[in-house]
Design a protein around this motif. Structure first.
Motif, short mmCIF file in Angstrom:
data_model
loop_
_atom_site.label_atom_id
_atom_site.label_comp_id
_atom_site.label_asym_id
_atom_site.label_seq_id
_atom_site.Cartn_x
_atom_site.Cartn_y
_atom_site.Cartn_z
N SER A 52 0.84 -1.20 0.00
CA SER A 52 0.00 0.00 0.00
C SER A 52 0.87 1.25 0.00
O SER A 52 2.03 1.23 0.42
N LYS A 53 0.31 2.34 -0.45
CA LYS A 53 1.07 3.59 -0.54
C LYS A 53 1.38 4.16 0.84
O LYS A 53 2.31 4.93 1.00
N LYS A 54 0.61 3.78 1.82
CA LYS A 54 0.82 4.28 3.18
C LYS A 54 1.93 3.54 3.90
O LYS A 54 2.26 3.84 5.04
N GLY A 55 2.52 2.55 3.25
CA GLY A 55 3.62 1.80 3.84
C GLY A 55 3.17 0.66 4.72
O GLY A 55 3.98 -0.02 5.33
N LYS A 56 1.86 0.43 4.80
CA LYS A 56 1.35 -0.67 5.62
C LYS A 56 1.52 -1.99 4.87
O LYS A 56 1.58 -2.03 3.66
N GLU A 57 1.56 -3.06 5.63
CA GLU A 57 1.65 -4.39 5.04
C GLU A 57 0.33 -4.72 4.36
O GLU A 57 -0.75 -4.48 4.90
#
Length: 107
Positions: free
Chosen positions: A42-47
């Motif tokens: 994801s763009k938010k850096g979440k897995e």
């Protein structure tokens, strides 16, 4: 993915596919596609909840309606067997081709 294409669970997809096959008996074409699918982070850096392992994306499209599902590698043989069973059960409406005898041409 398209807004009109819900991603279903594997059992819901098989049920929807069986319904599509019953609709196609009266007319139309059903297209089933298989594609390798690797989820992007994801763009938010979440897995990504689907993980990063390659998956198989299966789509079934009948006219303007389409359904899809994602199958992990460990479930692929079981899903393939279930798809084969549904397809074999619904292929009874196929028409046999008539064999035409070839005429011998003499010169």
């Amino acid at each position: 993915r398209a807004a009109g294409m819900p991603r279903l669970s594997q059992s819901s997809f098989l049920t929807a596919l069986d319904k599509h096959f019953s609709k196609v008996r009266t007319g139309g074409s059903l297209f089933i596609t298989f594609k390798r699918y690797v989820p992007k982070p994801s763009k938010k850096g979440k897995e990504n909840p689907e993980g990063s392992a390659p998956l198989c994306l299966i789509r079934a499209k009948l006219g303007n309606t389409a359904v899809s599902t994602v199958v992990p590698q460990k479930d692929a043989p079981k899903m393939q067997a279930a798809l084969g069973t549904i397809m074999r059960g619904n292929m009874d409406a196929l028409k046999a081709t008539e064999k035409v005898a070839k005429k011998d041409k003499k010169r």
